[in-house]
Structures are given as C-alpha cells and as structure tokens.
Design a protein around this motif. Structure first.
Motif, mmCIF file in Angstrom:
data_model
loop_
_atom_site.group_PDB
_atom_site.id
_atom_site.type_symbol
_atom_site.label_atom_id
_atom_site.label_comp_id
_atom_site.label_asym_id
_atom_site.label_seq_id
_atom_site.Cartn_x
_atom_site.Cartn_y
_atom_site.Cartn_z
ATOM 1 N N ILE A 140 -28.756 75.358 -30.778
ATOM 2 C CA ILE A 140 -29.706 75.349 -31.883
ATOM 3 C C ILE A 140 -29.920 76.776 -32.360
ATOM 4 O O ILE A 140 -29.961 77.719 -31.556
ATOM 5 C CB ILE A 140 -31.049 74.695 -31.478
ATOM 6 N N ALA A 175 -28.921 72.064 -35.274
ATOM 7 C CA ALA A 175 -28.914 71.621 -33.875
ATOM 8 C C ALA A 175 -27.697 70.729 -33.678
ATOM 9 O O ALA A 175 -27.379 69.897 -34.543
ATOM 10 C CB ALA A 175 -30.191 70.863 -33.529
ATOM 11 N N ASP A 240 -38.019 73.623 -31.312
ATOM 12 C CA ASP A 240 -37.706 74.765 -32.174
ATOM 13 C C ASP A 240 -38.722 74.945 -33.304
ATOM 14 O O ASP A 240 -38.659 75.915 -34.044
ATOM 15 C CB ASP A 240 -36.302 74.563 -32.775
#
Length: 462
Positions: A140, A175, A240
């Motif tokens: 990611i 991702a 994230d």
C-alpha cells in the motif's frame, strides 16, 4: 460515546450457545417468483453478519433485499439473529444450480464457516481461504501512473511468478495483494534472502511515491497461507486512512463519477439504545458486503438491518452499537463513520473501460502487459489477475494518465500491439445498476466464478 447498553459476556458463553443453537440455513425457490430466498439463523456474535454476507457475495450473488433481526424482534436484543436474503445471479435469475444451493446450505449451516470459533477452528476464520503453495504480498502506498508496471517488473526480474493479484486505487492511494510462487519449484517462496531483496526493492518503488505525504508511508508485508482478498484490501485502506483528505467530495473525483456519491446519515435512537446508519446510493454488486465489512472493522455490531433495491438505487439501514455496547455520541464519531462508509463504497467502483486479456501463463506476463499499458499512456485504476490451469486472465480498468476517459484510438493501437499474442477484449463499464459486474469463467463443477477474488482461490488452487 454514550453509555453502554449491554453487559459483558464471557467468550465461553458464545461457544456454549453455538453448541446449543447451531446455525441453520435453507434455500427457498418457491416463496418468491422473482428471486431465491436464503434464510439463516445463528447465534448473535460479533462479525456474524459479515460472515453470512461474505458467503453470498463470494458466489457473485446479487442481494436485492435483506432483513436482519434478533429473536427478540425489532428493537429487542436476543441470543439468535435471523437473516433473510432475496438473491439473484448476475443474469437476474434465481439460483437453480444444485451445487451452488448445496454449497450455500453447507457453508451457512452447522458445519460451515459461521460456526467457526477462533479457539476451535483457527483455519476457518471469517472470510479466510487457503491459497496453497503461494506467498501473499501486500502493498500500500501513494498511487501514480505506471506504478503497477514497476511493481510487476521487480517480481519478474526476481523470477517470481504472479499467480493471482487484486489491485484497488482510491483517493490517490493504491493497495494490492499479490500471490506469487517460485518459477522453478511452483511453490511458496521460502528463501528469506530473496524475500528480503524483493521487499527492499518494492519499498524503494513505493517510497518514491510518498515524498509529498510523509504521514502516510508505504508498507509491504508477506504472509503464507490464508486471506480473503476483498476484506483485506478494505482493512489495508482503512488502516491507511484513505477516507481522510476529502475522499468523495473533491471536485475532480466527483466530475469523474458523479453518480456514485452516496447519501449517508447517522442518527441516534436513544430510547432503544441504537445508532441508526442510513445509506442511499446507486446499487451495485457487493455493496452490502463492503458496508458490513467496514462496520465490522470499525468494531460496530449490527443488531437489525433492512436492505432494499429500487431500480438503480439502493437503500440500506443498520441499527448498530459499538462492541463495548455504546452508541455513537459525538459529531466526530458520526462524521468518521460517514467518511469510512463513503470510502468503502467508492473503492470498488469502476467506470470507463475494462480490458480483458487472456494468454498462456508465464513469468513476466503481468510485467509485459502493464508495461505496454504504461507506454500507451494508460493508468490502471483497478486490476484483477488470475490463473486457471495454464491460462492467465488479466482484467484492467483504465483511464488515461490524467484520469480522463480513454481515447478509442489508443485502444485500437493497443489491440494491434498485443492482439496477436493474447486474446483481447474491451468493455465499456455502464453507469447502471450493478455496473460492477465481474467477468465470467467456466471451471469444472461450478456454474460461475470470477476472475476477481471472491471465491476464486479455493478453486483454481484446488
């Protein structure tokens, strides 16, 4: 958060309840003329709704209506949850295939996934599938045009074969989960020196994308064995914090996909002790899974729910509490739930063109294809890669490097360049109900599967 509305229960009580009240599932094709009705009842435990919805979503079934309630009825808590789903297949028809019906009843029944407790069946955790002799790589970081090409080139140079992969992009982040094996042994990579070299090179690529965003660093990780890719991608984006930074409200994103902006509200039903989440947006496949997955990962428990589709639109209502028994109390908590659900809905959205390419599998195939896409000025917004037998199938959703629709002249040039070496198909993804429709594949014993990741791994690696 507001005061808690339920007491703490010992985990052993849940295990006892499962033994006393094992889940039951039935598939009914006689009650409704337009759809198949799936009925399930199970012990009320955190995550149970996600487990049930995941089984149906992994079969690429479309949930047109759903009702979830406890045995105490609406606004009353109980030990048993009752689920009722109206489902159809991707062609809008009932589920009539005997093997699919048998799979649903077994998977949701007493010997299926939803009886799994972490203490008794660690290999049967929610949404977990064995991936055999493959190493899973999770990445990611900040997205940019050509990044997928660079990632696949590293793997090809180190002689790792990409057997399957799923790539999502959202809010300038990327991702991906890739499953690789050694090109000589066709088994999971066990050489820690090679893994460390691969990790370092991948980190260098992703690190170069994060210069403008020092707070969100790129990450890589490796694992052997089990994962459910769709849920894992949601978890990676959530960790994230891709829901921050404007998300669906930025002008350029809204211009690209105006029809996908959802309407989400969170209200308090204080006298009953619930927070009520309402979602209204354009309907599409796996919408309920994406919403329930996010609520579960945010540690909310769904006690009651009502889901329906009206033409191209979907309306979903959830009565929730946090796992500690609290309801959402502050405006900040409500805003965070709304942003996270908006992000979850948008991550899977794809409009524009999809390119489907099929060729004999070989090391470096993904690298070659993504390099050609990059050289033709195409940016990949979503991708799915799978291998069935000796055939590799790559599906890419693409735009130009500026995020605009692709000029068909570019597609024709692309077709001429690679059409002689692999099957090449172009589809325009329609802006209509269930626009996210995954490509079909025929695998022995199953009427339909997907080139994406719902239930693919347990089949092509079997």
């Amino acid at each position: 958060m507001a005061n808690a509305y339920w007491p703490y229960f010992d985990p052993e009580y849940e295990s006892l309840s499962l033994r006393i009240n094992p889940p039951r599932a039935s598939v009914d094709n006689s009650s409704c003329p337009e759809c198949t009705v799936v009925k399930v009842d199970s012990v009320n435990k955190p995550g149970i709704l996600l487990e049930v919805v995941q089984v149906l979503s992994d079969l690429d079934l479309i949930i047109t209506k759903a009702y979830i309630s406890s045995d105490g009825g609406w606004f009353m808590d109980g030990d048993i949850l009752y689920f009722l789903f109206h489902v159809i297949d991707q062609q809008g028809k009932k589920i009539t295939d005997g093997k699919t019906i048998d799979y649903i009843e077994k998977a949701l029944g007493p010997k299926g996934h939803i009886t799994a407790g972490a203490k008794t069946w660690p290999s049967k955790q929610v949404g977990v599938h064995s991936v055999g002799d493959h190493t899973a790589i999770e990445l990611i970081g900040r997205d940019r045009p050509g990044l997928l090409s660079e990632i696949s080139a590293v793997l090809a140079n180190l002689r790792f074969n990409v057997a399957a992969a799923e790539v999502w992009t959202h809010n300038r982040r990327i991702a991906c989960v890739l499953y690789v094996n050694d090109d000589t042994t066709c088994r999971a990579v066990g050489d820690q020196t090679r893994l460390s070299l691969m990790e370092e090179q991948l980190k260098n690529i992703l690190r170069g994308c994060d210069d403008e965003d020092s707070e969100k660093v790129a990450r890589t990780s490796f694992s052997m064995g089990f994962t459910h890719v769709d849920r894992r991608l949601h978890q990676m984006f959530f960790a994230d914090r891709d829901y921050e930074g404007g998300g669906v409200t930025t002008a350029d994103q809204v211009d690209h996909t105006p029809s996908f902006k959802p309407e989400i509200t969170v209200e308090r039903l204080e006298d009953k002790g619930y927070s009520v989440v309402n979602v209204k947006c354009r309907d599409r496949a796996k919408l309920m899974f994406d919403i329930v997955c996010t609520l579960t990962d945010m540690q909310y428990v769904v006690f009651h729910a009502a889901i329906s589709s009206d033409g191209p639109h979907a309306s979903q209502e959830y009565y929730i509490r946090h796992m500690d028994g609290c309801i959402l109390d502050t405006e900040g908590e409500k805003e965070r739930v709304i942003k996270c659900l908006e992000a979850a809905i948008r991550r899977r959205v794809s409009e524009g063109l999809s390119l489907e390419l099929c060729a004999k599998d070989r090391v470096g195939l993904l690298s070659e294809v993504t390099r050609i896409l990059r050289e033709n000025g195409l940016s990949v917004t979503r991708a799915g890669v799978s291998t069935v037998g000796e055939q590799a199938v790559n599906v890419f959703y693409v735009r130009d490097a500026s995020g605009n629709p692709v000029d068909m002249k570019t597609i024709e040039a692309l077709r001429k360049e690679i059409g002689h070496t692999m099957l090449f198909n172009v589809k325009k993804v329609p802006a209509s109900r269930n626009a996210y429709k995954e490509p079909e594949a025929s695998i022995a014993g199953w009427p339909k599967t997907s080139f994406f990741f719902g239930n693919l791994f347990e089949r092509f690696l079997a």
